[in-house]
Scaffold this active site. Structure first.
Site, PDB file in Angstrom:
ATOM      1  N   SER A 218       0.842  -1.191   0.000  1.00  0.00           N
ATOM      2  CA  SER A 218       0.000   0.000   0.000  1.00  0.00           C
ATOM      3  C   SER A 218       0.883   1.249   0.000  1.00  0.00           C
ATOM      4  CB  SER A 218      -0.967  -0.033   1.187  1.00  0.00           C
ATOM      5  OG  SER A 218      -1.989   0.939   1.044  1.00  0.00           O
ATOM      6  N   GLU A 343      -8.702  -5.189  -5.097  1.00  0.00           N
ATOM      7  CA  GLU A 343      -8.070  -4.194  -4.219  1.00  0.00           C
ATOM      8  C   GLU A 343      -9.075  -3.280  -3.510  1.00  0.00           C
ATOM      9  OE1 GLU A 343      -5.130  -3.804  -3.175  1.00  0.00           O
ATOM     10  OE2 GLU A 343      -3.722  -4.728  -4.554  1.00  0.00           O
ATOM     11  N   HIS A 460      -7.631  -5.549  -0.469  1.00  0.00           N
ATOM     12  CA  HIS A 460      -6.441  -4.780  -0.106  1.00  0.00           C
ATOM     13  C   HIS A 460      -5.934  -5.216   1.276  1.00  0.00           C
ATOM     14  CE1 HIS A 460      -3.758  -1.404  -0.611  1.00  0.00           C
ATOM     15  NE2 HIS A 460      -4.064  -0.939   0.585  1.00  0.00           N
TER      16      HIS A 460
END
Length: 572
Positions: A218, A343, A460
């Site tokens: 990230s 995601e 994610h």
């Protein structure tokens, strides 16, 4: 006589050191700042293999007082042996981070004196020359910490040295006035300082400074990508891994003073000029600054708030990172990067909208499209972009089903934020002649999938437990018990750790040369090249493919930029 006294003194020192290193097996290791004494830990499937662990080692001076909003300075040396058995404080941030992690942390302390790093290694022999993997945590450059849970399984199973770091976050890490009073990018400069510390010291912990791989997820992937293109990263690492983020995932703030002024207003600082603004902000407590940032972020309000991003500071980013990449100035390092296959599946949209997951109407989707385009391309004529995007993101079998519309929205948002920037970066870095490996991850740990709707894919952050080796540890939950993992979780975790460590050792995720004899046998991962955009589908049974969502990627990396450029010309 004098020689006898010296011998006795030497013997006393050796006995004292032996006594200090007995009992729990902790070792004392020298660093440029002074000696540190750590502890040992073990993982479940290798109970006889100690992992030497050193926590909370300062790599820079506390950025407090007049050092707030400045580049990191060297840490002051210490006398004697520093206890390195507990992680240092987390860098200041809001308490929302504790709600994101359902398991127990080592502590819950925030403090600006947070520029520390942690090391987990199978050996402290200087001549071991093991590959080094330096982890940069995520959290939108606004939250997170380096040592959430141990990387002991990765270190033990793959014979690598793992380093994790804290770096400044939010306004304290990325506020900029656009001039010399607060240039910005302090968090990125902290990462550079940590990498420099590793170059100077890691041999004493069994590591090879010539084989350092930086990896992150990230905003950690954004950080890794930023280090790849920044001139300050040159010579500090040899390889890079970006998971769910690269340098162009998050924008470069073009008007940082506007954002700094918003924070100044939030905390009661008048902005007559930038020097006075920064001086006033230095007088505020860390809690005042953090709470001002929280109000700006507007988490769970249904709105997109204001965040602090990278800036063109003239040092870390002397030019826009896209220009640095396109001009061939990026560091010549091997690069492995990729995304998860959903995601924006649930975690991130739920942080913005707590009612997410109940379906979406066509009108709501169009409104979201327009808002996203306005945020990313302000002033652009939206109609043509919306029409092009809606054509690509449409479930033709169920065009009016609210859950199908919502699913297309999650793909649209995930592609814009993560997938398209990653594919774009892979192509750019491969064009420069460096080795590139691309992936899409499909596996969700059972502990995650059990608590979600079946329409959520690999979301994610779902890669973190597998890549870190958590299935081989007892991760204690705040509600009691430990995080459950299945045999499939352990199989996939072993595979992904093997790929990552192979890459750190050799620059090829499929090449086991120099690795442990009992390492997992993994499928061949082809190199990504401009002429052959191959990628790996990572799952319980991994396989290679060519061309990751070409139609969707063409929309973001070709069609929309041309529409934006055309709109800009019409404005002229």
């Amino acid at each position: 006589m004098a020689s006898g006294i010296m011998l006795l003194m030497l013997l006393a020192c050796l006995l004292a050191k032996a006594a200090a290193e007995s009992g729990d097996g902790g070792r004392t290791v020298p660093t440029t700042g002074g000696d540190v004494r750590g502890a040992v830990q073990y993982i479940k499937d290798l109970p006889d293999k100690p992992i030497h662990t050193f926590l909370g080692i300062p790599y820079a001076a506390p950025p407090v007082g007049n050092l707030r909003f400045r580049a990191p300075q060297p840490a002051a040396p210490w006398e004697g042996v520093r206890d390195a058995t507990k992680p240092g404080p987390y860098c200041p941030q809001g308490p929302v981070i504790f709600h994101l992690f359902p398991f127990k942390l080592h502590h819950y302390d925030f403090d600006e004196d947070c520029l520390t790093l942690n090391i987990e290694t199978p050996t402290v022999e200087k001549d071991a020359e093991l590959p080094v993997m330096l982890w940069i945590h995520g959290g939108a450059l606004a939250m997170g910490m380096g040592y959430v849970a141990p990387f002991a399984a990765l270190a033990a199973q793959q014979d690598v040295v793992v380093v994790t770091i804290n770096y400044r976050l939010g306004a304290l890490g990325f506020l900029s006035t656009g001039d010399e009073n607060a240039p910005g990018n302090f968090g990125f400069l902290d990462q550079v300082a940590a990498m420099a510390w590793v170059q100077e010291n890691i041999r004493n912990f069994g590591g090879d400074p010539d084989r350092v791989t930086i990896f992150g997820e990230s905003a950690g992937g954004v950080s890794v990508g930023s280090q790849v293109v920044s001139p300050l990263g040159k010579g500090l690492f040899r390889r890079a891994i970006s998971q769910s983020g690269t340098y162009n995932t998050m924008k470069v703030e073009q008007k940082p003073l506007q954002i700094a002024t918003i924070l100044a207003d939030e905390v009661g600082c008048e902005a007559k000029d930038t020097a006075l603004l920064v001086d006033c902000l230095r007088q505020k407590t860390q809690d005042e600054v953090v709470q001002g940032c929280e109000r700006m972020m507007k988490l769970r309000s249904g709105e997109w708030g204001k965040y602090f991003f990278a800036t063109l500071d003239g040092t870390f980013f002397p030019e826009h990172p896209k220009d640095l990449q396109n001009q061939g100035q990026a560091n010549e390092v091997d690069y492995l990067l990729g995304v998860n296959n959903h995601e924006y599946g649930f975690v991130m949209p739920s942080m913005v909208n707590p009612n997410f997951g109940q379906g979406m109407t066509e009108d709501n989707f169009i409104r979201e499209l327009e808002q996203l385009i306005e945020r990313n391309y302000p002033g652009t004529k939206k109609d043509s972009i919306v029409a092009a995007a809606r054509e690509v993101y449409r479930d033709h079998d169920n065009p009016d089903d609210p859950m199908a519309v919502q699913h297309q929205y999650t793909l649209f948002s995930g592609d814009q934020m993560f997938v398209a920037p990653t594919v774009d970066t892979a192509g750019e870095h491969a064009e420069s002649g460096s080795k590139v490996y691309l992936y899409e991850l499909h596996y969700t740990p059972s502990s995650h999938s059990a608590t979600r709707s079946e329409w959520v894919g690999c979301d994610h952050g779902d890669d973190l437990p597998s890549m870190s080796g958590w299935p081989f540890l007892d991760i204690h939950l705040t509600a009691g018990g430990v995080l459950p993992f299945s045999p499939e979780d352990r199989k996939f975790s072993r595979d992904i750790m093997t790929y990552w460590a192979n890459f750190a050792r050799t620059g090829n995720p499929s090449d086991p040369t120099g690795g442990p004899a009992d390492s997992a046998v993994v499928a061949e991962w082809p190199q990504y090249t401009p002429g052959n955009p191959a990628y790996m589908k990572l799952g319980l049974t991994s396989s290679a493919d060519v061309g990751l969502y070409p139609e969707r990627m063409a929309l973001w990396n070709d069609v929309i930029p041309k529409l934006v450029a055309s709109s800009d010309k019409e404005e002229l």
